[in-house]
Design a protein around this motif. Structure first.
Motif, PDB file in Angstrom:
ATOM      1  N   GLN A  22     -12.683   2.267  -2.419  1.00 41.80           N
ATOM      2  CA  GLN A  22     -12.422   3.157  -3.533  1.00 41.80           C
ATOM      3  C   GLN A  22     -12.637   4.633  -3.203  1.00 41.80           C
ATOM      4  O   GLN A  22     -11.805   5.786  -3.453  1.00 41.80           O
ATOM      5  N   GLN A  23     -13.925   5.026  -2.751  1.00 42.84           N
ATOM      6  CA  GLN A  23     -14.491   6.123  -2.504  1.00 42.84           C
ATOM      7  C   GLN A  23     -13.576   6.746  -1.374  1.00 42.84           C
ATOM      8  O   GLN A  23     -13.142   7.846  -1.473  1.00 42.84           O
ATOM      9  N   ALA A  24     -13.317   5.704  -0.266  1.00 40.67           N
ATOM     10  CA  ALA A  24     -12.581   6.428   0.577  1.00 40.67           C
ATOM     11  C   ALA A  24     -11.155   6.863   0.308  1.00 40.67           C
ATOM     12  O   ALA A  24     -10.450   7.649   0.804  1.00 40.67           O
ATOM     13  N   VAL A  25     -10.427   6.121  -0.452  1.00 40.69           N
ATOM     14  CA  VAL A  25      -9.046   6.288  -0.855  1.00 40.69           C
ATOM     15  C   VAL A  25      -9.136   7.550  -1.801  1.00 40.69           C
ATOM     16  O   VAL A  25      -8.304   8.457  -1.539  1.00 40.69           O
ATOM     17  N   VAL A  76       1.039  -1.341   0.003  1.00 39.99           N
ATOM     18  CA  VAL A  76       0.070  -0.162  -0.074  1.00 39.99           C
ATOM     19  C   VAL A  76       0.900   1.244   0.011  1.00 39.99           C
ATOM     20  O   VAL A  76       0.708   2.258  -0.691  1.00 39.99           O
ATOM     21  N   VAL A  77       1.968   1.326   0.764  1.00 41.17           N
ATOM     22  CA  VAL A  77       2.631   2.413   0.901  1.00 41.17           C
ATOM     23  C   VAL A  77       3.681   2.749  -0.358  1.00 41.17           C
ATOM     24  O   VAL A  77       3.653   3.775  -0.666  1.00 41.17           O
ATOM     25  N   GLU A  78       4.042   1.621  -0.836  1.00 39.93           N
ATOM     26  CA  GLU A  78       4.861   1.742  -2.298  1.00 39.93           C
ATOM     27  C   GLU A  78       3.862   2.230  -3.382  1.00 39.93           C
ATOM     28  O   GLU A  78       4.198   3.059  -4.185  1.00 39.93           O
ATOM     29  N   ALA A 115      -6.939   4.952  -7.930  1.00 41.38           N
ATOM     30  CA  ALA A 115      -7.638   4.569  -6.675  1.00 41.38           C
ATOM     31  C   ALA A 115      -8.045   3.024  -6.532  1.00 41.38           C
ATOM     32  O   ALA A 115      -8.185   2.325  -5.485  1.00 41.38           O
ATOM     33  N   ALA A 116      -8.395   2.741  -7.852  1.00 36.77           N
ATOM     34  CA  ALA A 116      -9.014   1.057  -7.533  1.00 36.77           C
ATOM     35  C   ALA A 116      -7.864   0.060  -7.276  1.00 36.77           C
ATOM     36  O   ALA A 116      -8.259  -0.801  -6.625  1.00 36.77           O
ATOM     37  N   ARG A 117      -6.682   0.351  -7.678  1.00 42.63           N
ATOM     38  CA  ARG A 117      -5.547  -0.561  -7.433  1.00 42.63           C
ATOM     39  C   ARG A 117      -5.301  -0.394  -5.720  1.00 42.63           C
ATOM     40  O   ARG A 117      -4.871  -1.304  -5.171  1.00 42.63           O
ATOM     41  N   LEU A 118      -5.354   0.925  -5.343  1.00 42.00           N
ATOM     42  CA  LEU A 118      -5.013   1.220  -3.988  1.00 42.00           C
ATOM     43  C   LEU A 118      -5.830   0.507  -3.030  1.00 42.00           C
ATOM     44  O   LEU A 118      -6.009  -0.446  -2.147  1.00 42.00           O
ATOM     45  N   ALA A 119      -7.342   0.568  -3.641  1.00 43.30           N
ATOM     46  CA  ALA A 119      -8.445   0.008  -2.842  1.00 43.30           C
ATOM     47  C   ALA A 119      -8.377  -1.461  -2.624  1.00 43.30           C
ATOM     48  O   ALA A 119      -8.605  -2.186  -1.842  1.00 43.30           O
ATOM     49  N   ALA A 120      -7.890  -2.056  -3.769  1.00 41.33           N
ATOM     50  CA  ALA A 120      -7.813  -3.558  -3.855  1.00 41.33           C
ATOM     51  C   ALA A 120      -6.815  -3.856  -2.880  1.00 41.33           C
ATOM     52  O   ALA A 120      -6.806  -4.959  -2.346  1.00 41.33           O
TER      53      ALA A 120
END
Ligand SMILES: [Fe+2]
Length: 356
Positions: free
Chosen positions: A150-153, A103-105, A114-119
């Motif tokens: 995703q919305q939160a990200v 996540v941090v990377e 955002a979709a990739r981060l949320a996943a």
């Protein structure tokens, strides 16, 4: 409100966030970019209203000011054993969980979607829960609640998500220091206070406020595994002297901070500052952030001690020169720091270190 939500609401954001609906990218908006632009340094024309100087914090130990205190005789054996274990590397240097690391990377990538981060976040139930709670808390909420990760990200932004992930892992690790609750509370009070002070100073120093916040929050990260080591070595006794804790912190927290920053793949400046901030002039890799860390440590300490004359004498500190803050601007800034500290303490009255 969760501890991490409290941290983020109080320190990451100054103003209510815009209303947001799901969008496909976590790229910062123009409004985000403007928000992160360094603000104009405060001048006497914008002098804040005077805030009463705080009383000394007496309910928590101050292990950072015990250089002259002697170690109780029974603790000398513990201190010797702790020192030998640190030198030998015989202690637990916690891993950053693979999900958090990913996540941090990814959050550091300005092109991350955002979709990739949320996943990724979805793989960590605790991080997912904290993210949704934070995104839907008062200061972040828009016209409609964020119902998906995703919305939160999108609502928080990738940079704040990265800070949330680091803070969550610090919370997890410090909770292992069984028996040292007061020291864990003191660590969290200090870390969150310094984060808020760092953001205040950043505006005057023309530093990025979000990066400064993380420097304030994380530069003493080496104390986290040291607390765990002390707790194990003293067999979880709660009456450990602050002289012992202070001695271990003073001698090893930068060394261990550097090691932990490497293990956690902290951003370059954060890792450099975690490894060298008290002798900030020796930190040639990140001199301004090292000076910032050293300064906010001094500010917090004098504020926590309730020492008004000593606090205002800090305007002579050389860190101000490194940060490019002119002498005539320092008085106003220090008054603003008093207010920031007071606000942090008031808000943290119900704040305690996370328990196992
Ligand atoms: Fe430190």
């Amino acid at each position: 409100m969760g501890v991490l939500s409290w941290i983020l609401n109080r320190f990451f954001r100054r103003a209510p966030a815009r209303a947001v609906v799901a969008v496909p990218s976590a790229r910062p908006s123009a409004a985000d970019a403007r928000r992160r632009e360094p603000r104009e340094p405060r001048t006497s024309a914008a002098e804040p209203a005077a805030t009463p100087f705080p009383s000394a914090i007496t309910h928590l130990p101050h292990p950072d000011r015990v250089a002259v205190e002697s170690i109780p005789e029974r603790e000398a054996v513990w201190l010797d054993a702790i020192e030998r274990r640190v030198v030998a590397g015989d202690f637990d240097l916690p891993q950053l969980p693979s999900t958090t690391l990913a996540v941090v990377e990814l959050a550091a990538d300005p092109d991350a979607a955002a979709a990739r981060l949320a996943a990724l976040v979805e793989r960590d139930p605790v991080l997912s829960s904290e993210l949704l709670k934070t995104a839907n808390s008062v200061l972040f909420s828009g016209t409609a609640p964020a119902q998906t990760l995703q919305q939160a990200v999108v609502r928080l932004g990738a940079r704040q998500l990265r800070g949330l992930a680091f803070a969550l892992q610090m919370k997890r690790v410090v909770s292992r220091a069984k028996g040292l609750t007061a020291y864990a509370d003191s660590f969290w009070r200090q870390a969150t206070s310094m984060a808020k002070l760092a953001r205040e100073v950043a505006a005057a120093a023309r530093l990025d406020e979000d990066e400064a916040f993380l420097v304030g929050l994380l530069h003493d990260i080496g104390k986290v595994p040291l607390l765990d080591l002390i707790a194990r070595e003293v067999n979880q006794r709660s009456d450990v002297s602050r002289a012992l804790v202070g001695r271990v912190f003073a001698k090893f927290h930068e060394q261990v901070g550097s090691q932990l920053a490497t293990r956690w793949s902290l951003p370059f400046d954060l890792a450099q500052v975690a490894g060298c901030h008290h002798d900030f002039a020796a930190n040639t890799a990140s001199p301004r952030f090292a000076a910032l860390a050293s300064l906010v440590h001094g500010l917090d300490l004098q504020l926590a001690l309730g020492s008004e004359p000593s606090f205002y004498e800090l305007r002579q500190r050389p860190e101000f020169e490194v940060l490019g803050i002119a002498p005539e601007a320092r008085g106003v800034l220090l008054k603003a720091c008093v207010a920031a500290f007071q606000a942090a303490q008031a808000e943290s009255n119900a704040f305690a270190a996370p328990r196992p």
